[in-house]
Design a protein around this motif. Structure first.
Motif, PDB file in Angstrom:
ATOM      1  N   LEU A   1       0.791  -1.229   0.000  1.00  0.00           N
ATOM      2  CA  LEU A   1       0.000   0.000   0.000  1.00  0.00           C
ATOM      3  C   LEU A   1       0.828   1.285   0.000  1.00  0.00           C
ATOM      4  N   ARG A   2       2.120   1.210   0.191  1.00  0.00           N
ATOM      5  CA  ARG A   2       2.897   2.441   0.272  1.00  0.00           C
ATOM      6  C   ARG A   2       3.051   3.097  -1.103  1.00  0.00           C
ATOM      7  N   ASN A   3       3.107   4.437  -1.091  1.00  0.00           N
ATOM      8  CA  ASN A   3       3.273   5.244  -2.304  1.00  0.00           C
ATOM      9  C   ASN A   3       2.059   5.192  -3.231  1.00  0.00           C
ATOM     10  N   LEU A   4       0.884   4.983  -2.668  1.00  0.00           N
ATOM     11  CA  LEU A   4      -0.329   4.874  -3.473  1.00  0.00           C
ATOM     12  C   LEU A   4      -0.639   6.151  -4.246  1.00  0.00           C
ATOM     13  N   SER A   5      -0.437   7.309  -3.612  1.00  0.00           N
ATOM     14  CA  SER A   5      -0.810   8.571  -4.266  1.00  0.00           C
ATOM     15  C   SER A   5      -0.057   8.803  -5.558  1.00  0.00           C
ATOM     16  N   ALA A   6       1.103   8.189  -5.696  1.00  0.00           N
ATOM     17  CA  ALA A   6       1.938   8.404  -6.875  1.00  0.00           C
ATOM     18  C   ALA A   6       1.499   7.581  -8.078  1.00  0.00           C
ATOM     19  N   ARG A   7       0.579   6.621  -7.897  1.00  0.00           N
ATOM     20  CA  ARG A   7       0.319   5.670  -8.985  1.00  0.00           C
ATOM     21  C   ARG A   7      -1.150   5.294  -9.163  1.00  0.00           C
ATOM     22  N   PRO A   8      -2.047   6.283  -9.312  1.00  0.00           N
ATOM     23  CA  PRO A   8      -3.412   5.943  -9.704  1.00  0.00           C
ATOM     24  C   PRO A   8      -3.440   5.520 -11.173  1.00  0.00           C
ATOM     25  N   PRO A   9      -4.486   4.814 -11.616  1.00  0.00           N
ATOM     26  CA  PRO A   9      -5.654   4.313 -10.893  1.00  0.00           C
ATOM     27  C   PRO A   9      -5.347   3.008 -10.168  1.00  0.00           C
ATOM     28  N   TYR A  10      -6.379   2.431  -9.513  1.00  0.00           N
ATOM     29  CA  TYR A  10      -6.151   1.364  -8.555  1.00  0.00           C
ATOM     30  C   TYR A  10      -6.870   0.065  -8.914  1.00  0.00           C
ATOM     31  N   PHE A  11      -6.455  -0.995  -8.240  1.00  0.00           N
ATOM     32  CA  PHE A  11      -6.788  -2.397  -8.483  1.00  0.00           C
ATOM     33  C   PHE A  11      -6.007  -2.899  -9.695  1.00  0.00           C
ATOM     34  N   HIS A  12      -6.000  -4.199  -9.887  1.00  0.00           N
ATOM     35  CA  HIS A  12      -5.162  -4.779 -10.940  1.00  0.00           C
ATOM     36  C   HIS A  12      -5.538  -4.259 -12.318  1.00  0.00           C
ATOM     37  N   ASN A  13      -6.795  -3.850 -12.497  1.00  0.00           N
ATOM     38  CA  ASN A  13      -7.276  -3.432 -13.810  1.00  0.00           C
ATOM     39  C   ASN A  13      -7.498  -1.928 -13.928  1.00  0.00           C
ATOM     40  N   GLY A  14      -7.038  -1.159 -12.941  1.00  0.00           N
ATOM     41  CA  GLY A  14      -7.208   0.290 -13.004  1.00  0.00           C
ATOM     42  C   GLY A  14      -8.653   0.726 -12.932  1.00  0.00           C
ATOM     43  N   ALA A  15      -9.501  -0.057 -12.255  1.00  0.00           N
ATOM     44  CA  ALA A  15     -10.941   0.186 -12.278  1.00  0.00           C
ATOM     45  C   ALA A  15     -11.365   1.392 -11.449  1.00  0.00           C
ATOM     46  N   GLN A  16     -10.576   1.764 -10.430  1.00  0.00           N
ATOM     47  CA  GLN A  16     -10.965   2.867  -9.554  1.00  0.00           C
ATOM     48  C   GLN A  16     -10.006   4.041  -9.744  1.00  0.00           C
ATOM     49  N   PRO A  17     -10.533   5.231 -10.072  1.00  0.00           N
ATOM     50  CA  PRO A  17      -9.661   6.352 -10.435  1.00  0.00           C
ATOM     51  C   PRO A  17      -8.940   7.008  -9.274  1.00  0.00           C
ATOM     52  N   ASP A  18      -9.502   6.913  -8.058  1.00  0.00           N
ATOM     53  CA  ASP A  18      -8.893   7.577  -6.908  1.00  0.00           C
ATOM     54  C   ASP A  18      -9.140   6.763  -5.652  1.00  0.00           C
ATOM     55  N   LEU A  19      -8.507   7.184  -4.558  1.00  0.00           N
ATOM     56  CA  LEU A  19      -8.556   6.390  -3.337  1.00  0.00           C
ATOM     57  C   LEU A  19      -9.918   6.437  -2.656  1.00  0.00           C
ATOM     58  N   ALA A  20     -10.638   7.538  -2.788  1.00  0.00           N
ATOM     59  CA  ALA A  20     -12.001   7.579  -2.242  1.00  0.00           C
ATOM     60  C   ALA A  20     -12.882   6.547  -2.936  1.00  0.00           C
ATOM     61  N   SER A  21     -12.692   6.356  -4.233  1.00  0.00           N
ATOM     62  CA  SER A  21     -13.460   5.342  -4.971  1.00  0.00           C
ATOM     63  C   SER A  21     -13.094   3.938  -4.508  1.00  0.00           C
ATOM     64  N   VAL A  22     -11.822   3.716  -4.202  1.00  0.00           N
ATOM     65  CA  VAL A  22     -11.396   2.426  -3.659  1.00  0.00           C
ATOM     66  C   VAL A  22     -12.107   2.138  -2.343  1.00  0.00           C
ATOM     67  N   VAL A  23     -12.134   3.137  -1.447  1.00  0.00           N
ATOM     68  CA  VAL A  23     -12.784   2.948  -0.150  1.00  0.00           C
ATOM     69  C   VAL A  23     -14.273   2.670  -0.336  1.00  0.00           C
ATOM     70  N   ARG A  24     -14.914   3.394  -1.254  1.00  0.00           N
ATOM     71  CA  ARG A  24     -16.348   3.162  -1.485  1.00  0.00           C
ATOM     72  C   ARG A  24     -16.596   1.756  -2.030  1.00  0.00           C
ATOM     73  N   PHE A  25     -15.685   1.253  -2.864  1.00  0.00           N
ATOM     74  CA  PHE A  25     -15.821  -0.116  -3.361  1.00  0.00           C
ATOM     75  C   PHE A  25     -15.815  -1.107  -2.197  1.00  0.00           C
ATOM     76  N   TYR A  26     -14.853  -0.977  -1.309  1.00  0.00           N
ATOM     77  CA  TYR A  26     -14.790  -1.886  -0.167  1.00  0.00           C
ATOM     78  C   TYR A  26     -15.998  -1.717   0.753  1.00  0.00           C
ATOM     79  N   ASP A  27     -16.438  -0.495   0.922  1.00  0.00           N
ATOM     80  CA  ASP A  27     -17.598  -0.237   1.780  1.00  0.00           C
ATOM     81  C   ASP A  27     -18.820  -0.980   1.261  1.00  0.00           C
TER      82      ASP A  27
END
Length: 484
Positions: free
Chosen positions: A436-462
């Motif tokens: 999880l370190r250095n996340l801000s430097a490398r959007p988007p997220y998940f293996h397929n780049g499905a989530q554009p930002d970290l708030a979207s990642v949190v909402r996915f898990y929620d």
């Protein structure tokens, strides 16, 4: 050079920065690390050698002109980002070595004669920062491919098109699994890394051995090199990338992440202990035999009481004034600290999650991201959180219908994940737990780049795990992740 000195460089004009580099008598082959701006502040890489050695074969153009750095750029968190790729596309008219048909394009048969054709051919790379990984159906698999829906008209049983983000080539000391699907994690019955209680035994080669092979395979595959790397080149590349530690070092809202007792940034991370099986949530710590400790992240505990300013000193004979609100910077620090507490302690309802401990229905974020201070997973355990499920498919991504050969059951997925290596039905959709370190430097997220930002990642898990987060908690958790 300490963190604060590097941060000061971020404010220097380019001309002054060049002059400073020259005055420091630093050669072009060993450049000092300086902060790299991102949407949430700045990240910083430190190297065990004291600088970035651009003479290392990591930066050497091979085969089709690509180097390791083509897909693992310091400016993009040692990965790729759409912003960085779009700039490279514009500056080179789509001729940067990263834009190659072999895996940069949506299909290796795409037309690329004109700039408009290139923009269309490389759309997945440009918008999601994903490389097309072509893998054929495994021999003797427990499942069959019954249907392919590929918007680019290429994928088949001979070669599925699987779009995946390049994993960062920094913070490698925290790895237990190499590649999203573990295809470069080498099984070895006599290897040093064995899963406790596995029956039959599951042991693996060292991560160093994995990385040596991965470097060679990448040059032959992604760079289409005709020759293998020499042993010396393999060793030099792995030594270079293994010496890189990268983390967020400043926040636009909270300031420097080492102030007021904060322990962010790469220097503390570089000193963080990691070994195979540290703090495993299922079997406990492999070396100390201590039980799993959910308090994996302890970077910002000193900031928990910064939400309000200290009460003013009372004046005899006068009614005490109300406490002043905390500064905006301190409020931002307090939000990060609250997010860290949520990461460690907020219960998650784990259901229908292949790879997770059977019967363990209550967990926290730190159950999977269990390596203290780093947030990787400390053994080779891949997990399906549903990211490649058909329900999350977007029209730009291929969809595969698979059938269980024994039961006839069918499912649809955008990426079978580890199952493409093992052939096992139970492994469909499983992927490694990333650091999880250095996340801000490398959007988007998940293996397929499905989530554009970290708030979207949190909402996915929620939503996925019914965490019941309110908006403030979503913000706090995203702010914490952004400060890693």
């Amino acid at each position: 050079m300490n963190t604060n000195a590097r941060l000061a460089l971020l404010t220097l004009p380019a001309a002054l920065l060049s002059a400073w580099i020259g005055a420091s008598a630093v050669t072009a082959a060993n450049l000092p690390t300086t902060p790299k701006e991102n949407a949430n502040g700045a990240s910083l890489t430190v190297s065990s050698t004291g600088g970035i050695d651009t003479a290392n074969p990591f930066f050497k153009a091979m085969g089709n002109g690509r180097s390791c750095a083509s897909c693992h750029s310091e400016n993009a968190g040692w990965s790729l980002t759409p912003n960085d790729l779009q700039q490279r596309f514009t500056l080179t008219s789509g001729n940067d070595p990263v834009f190659k048909l072999v895996d940069g394009a949506n299909s290796p048969r795409a037309a690329v004669a004109s700039i408009d054709q290139k923009r269309l051919a490389y759309s997945m790379l440009l918008t999601k920062g994903v490389i097309r990984v072509g893998i054929g159906m495994p021999a003797n698999a427990e499942f069959s491919l019954v249907r392919v829906e590929d918007p680019y008209g290429y994928a088949s049983a001979a070669e599925l098109s699987l779009f995946r983000r390049p994993l960062p080539s920094a913070n490698l000391k925290f790895l237990s699994t190499v590649m999203w699907d573990a295809r470069e994690t080498i099984p070895n019955a006599a290897g040093p890394n064995c899963i406790l209680g596995a029956n039959p035994a599951r042991c693996f080669a060292s991560i160093d051995t994995d990385l040596l092979r991965q470097a060679s395979d990448a040059v032959r595959g992604h760079a289409e090199a005709a020759q293998e790397l020499s042993a010396a080149e393999q060793r030099a590349i792995v030594n270079f990338e293994s010496g890189l530690t990268a983390a967020q070092v400043s926040s636009r809202s909270a300031g420097v992440l080492t102030e007021s007792g904060g322990r962010g940034g790469p220097d503390a991370l570089a000193a963080t202990t990691f070994y195979w099986g540290i703090n495993d949530f299922q079997n406990g710590d492999y070396r100390t035999r201590a039980a799993f400790n959910r308090n994996v992240m302890n970077l910002y505990g000193a900031w928990r009481n910064l939400a309000t300013a200290p009460a003013p000193q009372p004046v005899p004979g006068r009614r005490p004034p109300p406490p002043a609100p905390a500064s905006s910077t301190d409020q931002a620090k307090a939000s990060i600290a609250r997010g860290e507490a949520l990461f460690n302690t907020r219960p998650i309802n784990v259901t229908n999650t292949a790879g997770f401990q059977q019967g363990a229905q209550r967990a926290t974020c730190s159950s999977c991201h269990n390596a203290p201070g780093a947030g990787s997973h400390s053994i080779t355990r891949l997990i399906d959180i549903g990211v490649s499920d058909a329900r999350f498919r977007t029209p730009d991504t291929p969809l595969y219908t698979l059938r269980n050969n024994a039961t006839g059951q069918q499912l649809q997925t955008t990426d079978p994940g580890q199952a493409m290596q093992t052939g096992r039905w139970a492994d469909i959709g499983k992927f490694k737990v990333p650091t999880l370190r250095n996340l801000s430097a490398r959007p988007p997220y998940f293996h397929n780049g499905a989530q554009p930002d970290l708030a979207s990642v949190v909402r996915f898990y929620d939503r996925r795990f019914q965490m019941g987060l309110n908006q403030q908690e979503i913000t706090d958790l995203a702010n914490f992740l952004a400060a890693l």
